[in-house]
Write an enzyme that holds these catalytic residues in place. Structure first.
Site, PDB file in Angstrom:
ATOM      1  N   LYS A  30       0.834  -1.207   0.000  1.00 31.09           N
ATOM      2  CA  LYS A  30       0.000   0.000   0.000  1.00 31.09           C
ATOM      3  C   LYS A  30       0.863   1.250   0.000  1.00 31.09           C
ATOM      4  O   LYS A  30       0.660   2.172  -0.799  1.00 31.09           O
ATOM      5  CB  LYS A  30      -0.924  -0.007   1.212  1.00 31.09           C
ATOM      6  CG  LYS A  30      -1.946   1.122   1.209  1.00 31.09           C
ATOM      7  CD  LYS A  30      -2.966   0.956   2.328  1.00 31.09           C
ATOM      8  CE  LYS A  30      -3.822  -0.259   2.100  1.00 31.09           C
ATOM      9  NZ  LYS A  30      -4.831  -0.474   3.147  1.00 31.09           N
ATOM     10  N   ARG A 100      -3.778   2.815   8.439  1.00 30.59           N
ATOM     11  CA  ARG A 100      -4.034   1.522   7.783  1.00 30.59           C
ATOM     12  C   ARG A 100      -2.772   0.676   7.761  1.00 30.59           C
ATOM     13  O   ARG A 100      -1.654   1.186   7.711  1.00 30.59           O
ATOM     14  CB  ARG A 100      -4.487   1.728   6.330  1.00 30.59           C
ATOM     15  CG  ARG A 100      -5.760   2.547   6.140  1.00 30.59           C
ATOM     16  CD  ARG A 100      -5.966   2.795   4.647  1.00 30.59           C
ATOM     17  NE  ARG A 100      -7.073   3.696   4.377  1.00 30.59           N
ATOM     18  CZ  ARG A 100      -8.285   3.303   3.982  1.00 30.59           C
ATOM     19  NH1 ARG A 100      -8.545   2.032   3.844  1.00 30.59           N
ATOM     20  NH2 ARG A 100      -9.235   4.179   3.744  1.00 30.59           N
ATOM     21  N   GLY A 109      -8.423  -7.309   4.361  1.00 33.66           N
ATOM     22  CA  GLY A 109      -9.288  -7.444   5.526  1.00 33.66           C
ATOM     23  C   GLY A 109      -8.688  -8.166   6.715  1.00 33.66           C
ATOM     24  O   GLY A 109      -9.328  -8.297   7.751  1.00 33.66           O
ATOM     25  N   MET A 111      -5.887  -7.375   8.503  1.00 34.74           N
ATOM     26  CA  MET A 111      -5.328  -6.525   9.551  1.00 34.74           C
ATOM     27  C   MET A 111      -6.221  -5.304   9.744  1.00 34.74           C
ATOM     28  O   MET A 111      -7.234  -5.153   9.079  1.00 34.74           O
ATOM     29  CB  MET A 111      -3.893  -6.155   9.207  1.00 34.74           C
ATOM     30  CG  MET A 111      -2.947  -7.352   9.347  1.00 34.74           C
ATOM     31  SD  MET A 111      -1.254  -6.956   8.915  1.00 34.74           S
ATOM     32  CE  MET A 111      -1.380  -6.686   7.166  1.00 34.74           C
ATOM     33  N   ARG A 356      -3.397  -1.728  -6.286  1.00 37.88           N
ATOM     34  CA  ARG A 356      -2.599  -2.949  -6.105  1.00 37.88           C
ATOM     35  C   ARG A 356      -3.001  -3.931  -7.190  1.00 37.88           C
ATOM     36  O   ARG A 356      -4.070  -3.799  -7.785  1.00 37.88           O
ATOM     37  CB  ARG A 356      -2.838  -3.557  -4.723  1.00 37.88           C
ATOM     38  CG  ARG A 356      -4.285  -3.964  -4.463  1.00 37.88           C
ATOM     39  CD  ARG A 356      -4.489  -4.405  -3.019  1.00 37.88           C
ATOM     40  NE  ARG A 356      -5.908  -4.636  -2.730  1.00 37.88           N
ATOM     41  CZ  ARG A 356      -6.398  -4.802  -1.523  1.00 37.88           C
ATOM     42  NH1 ARG A 356      -5.597  -4.748  -0.471  1.00 37.88           N
ATOM     43  NH2 ARG A 356      -7.689  -5.013  -1.328  1.00 37.88           N
ATOM     44  N   HIS A 472     -15.927  -8.312   1.581  1.00 31.38           N
ATOM     45  CA  HIS A 472     -14.898  -9.201   2.144  1.00 31.38           C
ATOM     46  C   HIS A 472     -15.070 -10.621   1.618  1.00 31.38           C
ATOM     47  O   HIS A 472     -14.106 -11.254   1.171  1.00 31.38           O
ATOM     48  CB  HIS A 472     -14.987  -9.189   3.679  1.00 31.38           C
ATOM     49  CG  HIS A 472     -14.096 -10.188   4.337  1.00 31.38           C
ATOM     50  ND1 HIS A 472     -14.514 -11.459   4.678  1.00 31.38           N
ATOM     51  CD2 HIS A 472     -12.797 -10.114   4.696  1.00 31.38           C
ATOM     52  CE1 HIS A 472     -13.516 -12.117   5.215  1.00 31.38           C
ATOM     53  NE2 HIS A 472     -12.454 -11.320   5.254  1.00 31.38           N
ATOM     54  N   SER A 781      14.936 -43.054  -9.123  1.00 28.45           N
ATOM     55  CA  SER A 781      13.695 -42.328  -8.887  1.00 28.45           C
ATOM     56  C   SER A 781      13.530 -42.190  -7.374  1.00 28.45           C
ATOM     57  O   SER A 781      13.432 -43.194  -6.666  1.00 28.45           O
ATOM     58  CB  SER A 781      12.501 -43.082  -9.477  1.00 28.45           C
ATOM     59  OG  SER A 781      11.312 -42.367  -9.237  1.00 28.45           O
ATOM     60  N   CYS A 848       9.147 -39.485  -7.592  1.00 28.99           N
ATOM     61  CA  CYS A 848       7.799 -40.003  -7.826  1.00 28.99           C
ATOM     62  C   CYS A 848       6.944 -40.009  -6.563  1.00 28.99           C
ATOM     63  O   CYS A 848       5.927 -40.683  -6.513  1.00 28.99           O
ATOM     64  CB  CYS A 848       7.861 -41.411  -8.420  1.00 28.99           C
ATOM     65  SG  CYS A 848       8.702 -42.608  -7.365  1.00 28.99           S
ATOM     66  N   TYR A 868      13.147 -35.206 -14.129  1.00 21.72           N
ATOM     67  CA  TYR A 868      11.689 -35.206 -14.226  1.00 21.72           C
ATOM     68  C   TYR A 868      11.068 -35.315 -12.839  1.00 21.72           C
ATOM     69  O   TYR A 868      11.711 -35.728 -11.868  1.00 21.72           O
ATOM     70  CB  TYR A 868      11.190 -36.344 -15.118  1.00 21.72           C
ATOM     71  CG  TYR A 868      11.369 -37.735 -14.562  1.00 21.72           C
ATOM     72  CD1 TYR A 868      10.406 -38.302 -13.716  1.00 21.72           C
ATOM     73  CD2 TYR A 868      12.490 -38.500 -14.872  1.00 21.72           C
ATOM     74  CE1 TYR A 868      10.567 -39.575 -13.198  1.00 21.72           C
ATOM     75  CE2 TYR A 868      12.665 -39.780 -14.363  1.00 21.72           C
ATOM     76  CZ  TYR A 868      11.697 -40.310 -13.519  1.00 21.72           C
ATOM     77  OH  TYR A 868      11.863 -41.565 -12.994  1.00 21.72           O
TER      78      TYR A 868
END
Length: 892
Positions: A30, A100, A109, A111, A356, A472, A781, A848, A868
């Site tokens: 912000k 803020r 919303g 904080m 934002r 919200h 693997s 895997c 992979y």
């Protein structure tokens, strides 16, 4: 020479701006964007930002501020007074400010915010005279008391709402906008009495005391329950902290020429290129996002779509609308992304309060990325990075079928697209508990607040009676990828009785409903769904992702359906085919049990001969589907007792069906029983003691490969994987058996196929001795499921009862079975790969385990140099995109 003191406070505004958009880590999102908009010459009310570093110091020093912070805040406050032409605390010409939060990552919303700070009994009267509008002044004062008391003094918001509701009922007011100045003064008196009763002291009147109270409350809100939960759900580190933004107030509640609103430069639900948002006349910003009043659409086109009775901003304030669209287009072009902007109109003058990058659904993120690339705003690589791999889950979920029967219970605003089925719950705690127990739930509320974050995350979808498209509930649902219907005004919710009504119809807690977030409908019962379409923009962006990535992506699959799904989602082979799953088929399990119950090798081979054509058929079907792609087939891994019945009832049933003796079954089950089967007689240990099992499987897969090669002209590439190897000798023995069978089959068939023999690395010793083992292997693997269990000494099946506590206390950043433990298990993977390739530089390396579909783990595997990853079929697109992200971030 004296060392310069740290700069803790940065000014922004038309006259002086210290920061810019690149300073997000220090100023928060912000603060950095307020500075950037100021430098662009946009109408931003002046103010200053207290940095995130102060938050870090605040918590490191037991909530004590840096010594020189107060002096720097005082200096910036003086500069702000000069820029605004007003004085903080002055009764005649008071400066009022908002306070803020502002983390570097957007946390809508989560904080705290305080508006209208600086008002007290004297300055409220001064504001009334200065503005010529007593109603506005005292409306602002009552808002401040309510907000400050809730945020700073920790008095529940509901206490003030009850006072106001009782007052409105007693004086026959329906809307807040009907209440005049004198009435607001009476309400303020009631509010102040409530505060004094609660606190044992009056509401604070000193503006400086108010300011420091609010600053402390915002820093403290970084550690409130909802912020902690949101950070955990979105992987935001606690160490980042929040900034605090103190900004000169502008007022949207100064009558019919004033307004406040939230807008998006494109539709955050669909990604369509149309200006999208909501506003309220004669209101303040919290009114829009809190969902207490349902706002009006900004554009006339959107108003027509929604059939809204309220005039749009485009119609009510055409000049302001034109200015706002010009600013919005400029901001989108400047930031090269869809912007979420907050604005206020004070007596016909437009002010920008925030911009934002907007939260968006997965379909919107996909459309935005592809269209902005086509428009030349961003490159293909940037487009790939704009779609979060975790968001792909939304795109891969089913949608309501076109021909589905729709029994519409209620209609509201289409706040977040997607469809979900679940049972009604009215309470966030209950939603979380039921979800933990495996139930699909839909959270139905009058409105949501930041305290509902855990329930919203647990729910499959959210429905609210109040609130608009930027409330919200809507914003958080879109960010989470949950379908959401807001502003379903016909809903009447009676939480105590556990019922919800719409017109003459009634549903109860626990009843099943379907939510269609795209159409804004809540439907009775479970409605027919269809699989998603994965072409068009999805295919285009995934093509860009595939071009960017280095890691190949395979699937874990052992059934034709799994293999087909994997191909559909772009898998480049099978990285794990678990052959034991084929043995559990109803037709095969009796033969498997016959093999296990045999008294000698001859008897086992006789049973295995019956299994051979079944296994050959299984492998042939998978080879056909994978059409020449590599298929890694893991030979039998689980202990044999898993195939036998265990309870007396099951043993009797199996004996009756098979003709086998119940006594024999019981005796053999007892013989095979193990105290710790996960570390028992399984994996290659079965192959060493019962080599005939692996021989049958090897014959089946090589015969199937030759059959499919002859039938289709596309030779499969079988990769034979020996599980649970700890020593070179184990792999050597198993490899020799496989090679002998392969040569025998090739001679019999007078044909051959290329194949590899390798091992699954799932024991710490195998990682340590990887150089020895690699002498016998053509691929490794990493089976990270079992490697995590054996490295950490944690049973995956029993860990749930304590791992959450470990995460909460920071022992593990994330569940190590979900995201790889980089410092421990990850180090073993890295070591095993490096030691194996030191012997065989071209040794193929893959993974895997479940980690193969986790984006954070995939980033690690990219760094570790694996070839992979392999994951479940539905995670293949996620893995493809995550692999592209990993490659692009490595190059950056």
């Amino acid at each position: 020479m004296a060392q310069a003191s740290t700069k803790w406070v940065y000014d922004f505004g038309a006259t002086a701006t210290d920061g810019d958009a690149t300073m997000k880590n220090l100023l928060g999102g912000k603060g950095a964007n307020l500075a950037e908009m100021s430098k662009l010459g946009l109408p931003v009310p002046p103010g200053f930002t207290i940095t995130t570093e102060v938050c870090t110091v605040y918590y490191a020093n037991r909530k004590q501020y840096p010594k020189d912070l107060e002096a720097q805040v005082e200096a910036s406050l003086k500069a702000l007074e000069k820029a605004a032409g007003k004085t903080f605390g002055d009764a005649a010409n008071p400066l009022l400010v908002s306070v803020r939060s502002g983390s570097r990552a957007s946390m809508p919303g989560m904080m705290d915010t305080v508006l209208n700070l600086g008002l007290n009994d004297e300055t409220a009267e001064g504001l009334a005279k200065l503005s010529g509008d007593r109603r506005f002044a005292y409306d602002s004062y009552r808002r401040f008391i309510q907000m400050y008391s809730n945020v700073v003094l920790e008095i529940p918001h509901d206490e003030f709402e009850h006072i106001l509701d009782d007052y409105k009922d007693a004086h026959d007011f329906r809307l807040d906008t009907e209440i005049g100045a004198e009435s607001w003064m009476e309400v303020i008196g009631l509010y102040k009495k409530a505060v004094a009763k609660r606190q044992g002291r009056p509401f604070p009147q000193g503006p400086k005391d108010q300011l420091w109270g609010a600053i402390g409350a915002v820093f403290s809100s970084w550690m409130n329950d909802r912020a902690v939960t949101y950070r955990r759900l979105n992987d935001i580190p606690e160490s980042w902290g929040t900034a605090v933004n103190v900004q000169s107030m502008v007022f949207g509640n100064m009558g019919e020429t004033s307004a406040t609103g939230v807008a998006f430069t494109r539709d955050p639900s669909t990604g369509e290129r149309r200006f999208y948002g909501e506003f309220l006349v004669n209101a303040q910003g919290e009114d829009v996002v809190a969902g207490i009043r349902t706002p009006a659409p900004i554009s006339a086109a959107r108003r027509a779509d929604l059939k809204s009775d309220d005039p749009s901003l485009e119609e009510a304030m055409p000049e302001i609308y034109k200015q706002l669209t010009d600013v919005a287009n400029r901001l989108e072009t400047h930031y090269r992304d869809m912007q979420d902007i907050e604005f206020t109109v004070e007596q016909g003058t437009l002010y920008m309060l925030q911009t934002r990058s907007g939260k968006r659904t997965a379909p919107a993120a996909l459309k935005l990325a592809v269209e902005m690339c086509r428009e030349g705003l961003i490159s293909q690589e940037e487009a790939v990075l704009r779609l979060d791999p975790a968001q792909l889950d939304q795109l891969l979920h089913p949608a309501i079928a076109e021909d589905a029967v729709r029994d519409v219970f209620v209609k509201g605003l289409p706040a977040s697209p997607g469809a979900a089925v679940g049972q009604i719950v009215f309470d966030s705690d209950e939603a979380a508990q039921l979800a933990q127990a495996g139930k699909a739930v839909i959270l139905v509320r009058i409105e949501t607040s930041p305290e509902d974050i855990h329930g919203m995350h647990a729910a499959k979808a959210i429905v609210t009676a109040r609130g608009g498209m930027t409330s919200h509930a809507a914003v958080v649902a879109r960010g989470m990828g949950r379908p959401c219907v807001c502003g379903a005004g016909a809903l009447q919710i009676d939480v105590e009785k556990g019922v919800v009504r719409a017109g003459s119809r009634e549903l109860k807690r626990g009843d099943v409903i379907t939510v269609d977030g795209a159409k804004g409908q809540v439907l009775v019962g479970a409605v027919k769904m269809v699989e998603p379409m994965l072409a068009g923009e999805f295919g285009e962006l995934m093509g860009w992702a595939d071009a960017a990535r280095r890691l190949k992506v395979r699937a874990n699959a052992e059934t034709p359906l799994d293999a087909t799904t994997a191909r559909k989602f772009g898998a480049e082979g099978i990285g794990l085919c678990r052959t034991e799953h084929m043995f559990f088929d109803a037709e095969r399990i009796p033969v498997v049990r016959e093999m296990i119950l045999a008294d000698n090798e001859k008897g086992r081979r006789k049973a295995l001969d019956k299994l051979l054509p079944m296994q050959r058929s299984d492998f042939a079907e998978i080879f056909r589907i994978m059409a020449g792609l590599p298929v890694t087939i893991r030979l039998l891994d689980p202990p044999l007792h898993e195939f036998l019945p265990h309870t007396p009832e099951d043993i009797a049933e199996v004996a009756k069906q098979s003709g086998l003796s119940a006594e024999k079954l019981t005796e053999r089950a007892n013989e095979l029983h193990e105290s710790n089967p996960m570390l028992g007689h399984r994996g290659c240990r079965l192959g060493v003691t019962y080599p005939e099992i692996y021989e049958m499987q090897a014959r089946a897969l090589f015969e199937a490969a030759l059959d499919v090669a002859k039938e289709t002209g596309k030779a499969p590439v079988p990769e034979v994987m020996i599980p649970l190897v700890a020593t070179r000798k184990e792999l050597q023995l198993m490899r020799e058996r496989v090679v002998v069978i392969a040569e025998r089959v090739f001679q019999e068939r007078k044909a051959q196929v290329d194949y590899l023999v390798g091992t699954m690395i799932e024991l710490p010793r195998a990682c340590l001795r990887a150089a020895d083992i690699a002498e016998e292997a053509e691929f490794f693997s990493f089976g990270t499921n079992d490697l995590t269990q054996t490295a950490l000494g944690i049973s995956r099946d029993d860990a749930a009862r304590f791992l959450k506590v470990y995460e909460e206390r920071g022992i593990y950043e994330k569940d190590p079975f979900v995201s790889i433990d980089k410092e421990g298990v990850g180090e073993l993977v890295r070591m095993g790969g490096q030691r194996g390739r030191a012997v065989k530089p071209k040794l193929k390396l893959g993974i895997c385990g479940e980690h193969g579909g986790d984006p954070a783990s995939i980033f690690f595997f990219e760094q570790a140099g694996l070839d992979y990853v392999s994951c479940s079929p539905y995670r293949v697109p996620v893995a493809r995109l995550a692999a592209a992200h990993a490659a692009l971030k490595q190059r950056a």
